[in-house]
Scaffold this active site. Structure first.
Site, mmCIF file in Angstrom:
data_model
loop_
_atom_site.group_PDB
_atom_site.id
_atom_site.type_symbol
_atom_site.label_atom_id
_atom_site.label_comp_id
_atom_site.label_asym_id
_atom_site.label_seq_id
_atom_site.Cartn_x
_atom_site.Cartn_y
_atom_site.Cartn_z
ATOM 1 N N ARG A 115 -6.809 23.019 26.194
ATOM 2 C CA ARG A 115 -6.687 22.478 27.547
ATOM 3 C C ARG A 115 -5.194 22.309 27.841
ATOM 4 O O ARG A 115 -4.397 22.109 26.924
ATOM 5 C CB ARG A 115 -7.382 21.126 27.662
ATOM 6 C CG ARG A 115 -8.876 21.129 27.350
ATOM 7 C CD ARG A 115 -9.438 19.711 27.437
ATOM 8 N NE ARG A 115 -10.872 19.658 27.188
ATOM 9 C CZ ARG A 115 -11.428 19.418 25.995
ATOM 10 N NH1 ARG A 115 -10.644 19.193 24.942
ATOM 11 N NH2 ARG A 115 -12.739 19.385 25.853
ATOM 12 N N LYS A 157 -9.853 15.207 24.396
ATOM 13 C CA LYS A 157 -10.425 14.148 25.215
ATOM 14 C C LYS A 157 -10.851 12.975 24.343
ATOM 15 O O LYS A 157 -11.360 13.155 23.240
ATOM 16 C CB LYS A 157 -11.630 14.675 26.003
ATOM 17 C CG LYS A 157 -11.255 15.610 27.137
ATOM 18 C CD LYS A 157 -12.465 15.970 27.973
ATOM 19 C CE LYS A 157 -12.076 16.810 29.185
ATOM 20 N NZ LYS A 157 -13.258 17.169 30.011
ATOM 21 N N HIS A 162 -6.799 27.006 32.687
ATOM 22 C CA HIS A 162 -8.166 26.883 32.189
ATOM 23 C C HIS A 162 -8.857 28.242 32.123
ATOM 24 O O HIS A 162 -9.791 28.422 31.343
ATOM 25 C CB HIS A 162 -8.956 25.904 33.061
ATOM 26 C CG HIS A 162 -9.777 24.937 32.261
ATOM 27 N ND1 HIS A 162 -9.222 24.039 31.370
ATOM 28 C CD2 HIS A 162 -11.116 24.730 32.193
ATOM 29 C CE1 HIS A 162 -10.177 23.319 30.807
ATOM 30 N NE2 HIS A 162 -11.330 23.730 31.275
ATOM 31 N N ARG A 218 -8.367 29.468 28.743
ATOM 32 C CA ARG A 218 -9.287 28.783 27.810
ATOM 33 C C ARG A 218 -10.688 29.403 27.915
ATOM 34 O O ARG A 218 -11.329 29.675 26.894
ATOM 35 C CB ARG A 218 -9.316 27.301 28.149
ATOM 36 C CG ARG A 218 -10.306 26.456 27.326
ATOM 37 C CD ARG A 218 -10.071 24.984 27.659
ATOM 38 N NE ARG A 218 -11.184 24.115 27.331
ATOM 39 C CZ ARG A 218 -11.379 23.535 26.149
ATOM 40 N NH1 ARG A 218 -10.548 23.785 25.155
ATOM 41 N NH2 ARG A 218 -12.399 22.723 25.942
ATOM 42 N N HIS A 221 -15.676 20.655 22.379
ATOM 43 C CA HIS A 221 -16.785 20.201 23.222
ATOM 44 C C HIS A 221 -17.662 19.228 22.441
ATOM 45 O O HIS A 221 -18.100 19.544 21.322
ATOM 46 C CB HIS A 221 -17.651 21.380 23.670
ATOM 47 C CG HIS A 221 -17.010 22.229 24.728
ATOM 48 N ND1 HIS A 221 -17.415 23.522 24.997
ATOM 49 C CD2 HIS A 221 -15.997 21.965 25.596
ATOM 50 C CE1 HIS A 221 -16.677 24.018 25.977
ATOM 51 N NE2 HIS A 221 -15.823 23.090 26.350
ATOM 52 N N TYR A 265 -20.863 29.732 28.210
ATOM 53 C CA TYR A 265 -20.188 31.005 27.971
ATOM 54 C C TYR A 265 -21.142 32.099 27.512
ATOM 55 O O TYR A 265 -20.804 33.277 27.591
ATOM 56 C CB TYR A 265 -19.073 30.818 26.937
ATOM 57 C CG TYR A 265 -17.990 29.890 27.419
ATOM 58 C CD1 TYR A 265 -17.067 30.305 28.368
ATOM 59 C CD2 TYR A 265 -17.900 28.579 26.948
ATOM 60 C CE1 TYR A 265 -16.079 29.446 28.824
ATOM 61 C CE2 TYR A 265 -16.919 27.722 27.406
ATOM 62 C CZ TYR A 265 -16.014 28.157 28.346
ATOM 63 O OH TYR A 265 -15.051 27.306 28.809
#
Length: 299
Positions: free
Chosen positions: A148, A172, A243, A246, A269, A278
């Site tokens: 990110r 995150k 992004h 990514r 994730h 994806y």
């Protein structure tokens, strides 16, 4: 306790007790200050005065202002958490946001670039200057490691372990993960760190950041957005976003046969359902492979 003081208590709670990241606390603060100020403009200053209609009116205003669905969803989540906190702390007994629904996100597939476009982007000539070679390294790391933009900007020198071919990335929720860095991404980053980063260092600023601006400070996310878009435009990719690199990393990994769980771990994730998005992008590639490989694919 009025809403303003309750908000201060809540932001301290999410920062200290829940351990939310600084960016999350800042985002909650922006959303909830807007909410509290809007209520104050209507003469509402105490938690017991807030009604469901008032909250729905604020949400309608957010939607009408042109905010993205993700931004509206974050604001609603912040409002619900704020009211839940006030009930738990016995600041009020009312919870008018208890069953407030979140907006439905459209099922939109992420943008990706093709392998040939990625090669053109990364193989273009970059200026033999500290900033030019920094930009090259940034593009290689974004595409080669799937970071990110906030993770890239937050990357510190002590977390780069090129001898071990890994980066220790803080994602995150301040969760750290280990991401491999090999090939051209590793070589370009090593060259930047050894030969070019010193040209960006300022004697007036002590900075441990890997990627610096021309004043020796940590490079901002907006600067990365700008340089990625410019580099994309040079090779005919309009509106290229960090992004997108990514997303392209994840898609090309899956196309190359990587396991979904591995890609989930590399991307950081928490929920594999996010990574499964994806697989929809990968289906066209699977069909092409099938058509080429199966002896009965063509009638």
């Amino acid at each position: 306790m009025d809403l303003v003081h309750a908000l201060k208590e809540y932001l301290n709670y999410v920062s200290v007790e829940r351990g939310c990241s600084r960016n999350t606390v800042l985002a909650y603060g922006r959303d909830l200050r807007s909410y509290v100020l809007g209520l104050r403009d209507e003469g509402i200053t105490m938690p017991d005065q807030v009604t469901r209609d008032r909250i729905e009116g604020h949400v309608s205003h957010l939607r009408a202002s042109g905010l993205s669905i993700a931004s509206v969803e974050r604001a609603i989540s912040a409002i619900k958490g704020f009211h839940r906190f006030m009930v738990a702390e016995r600041i009020t007994t009312a919870h008018p946001a208890a069953d407030l629904p979140l907006p439905k996100k459209p099922s939109r597939l992420p943008d990706v670039i093709g392998r040939e476009q990625a090669a053109a982007l990364l193989d273009q000539p970059f200026p033999k200057t500290p900033a030019g070679q920094r930009d090259h390294a940034i593009l290689e790391v974004l595409y080669g490691c799937g970071l990110r933009v906030s993770e890239l900007c937050g990357l510190d020198l002590r977390r780069v372990m090129l001898d071990e071919q890994v980066l220790r990335v803080v994602g995150k929720g301040d969760k750290e993960r280990v991401v491999p860095i090999v090939g051209t991404a590793a070589a370009t980053l090593a060259d930047y760190l050894e030969n070019w980063r010193s040209g960006l260092v300022s004697p007036l600023v002590s900075n441990s950041a890997v990627f610096l601006n021309n004043r020796g400070r940590r490079l901002s996310r907006q600067s990365v957005h700008t340089l990625v878009a410019k580099a994309g435009a040079v090779v005919g990719i309009d509106g290229l976003h960090p992004h997108t690199l990514r997303h392209s990393f994840a898609t090309h990994m899956l196309e190359g046969g990587a396991d979904l769980r591995i890609v989930q771990e590399l991307l950081g994730h928490a929920d594999i359902s996010t990574t499964q998005l994806y697989t929809h992008l990968d289906r066209s590639h699977l069909r092409e492979v099938y058509l080429e490989a199966h002896p009965r694919a063509h009638s």
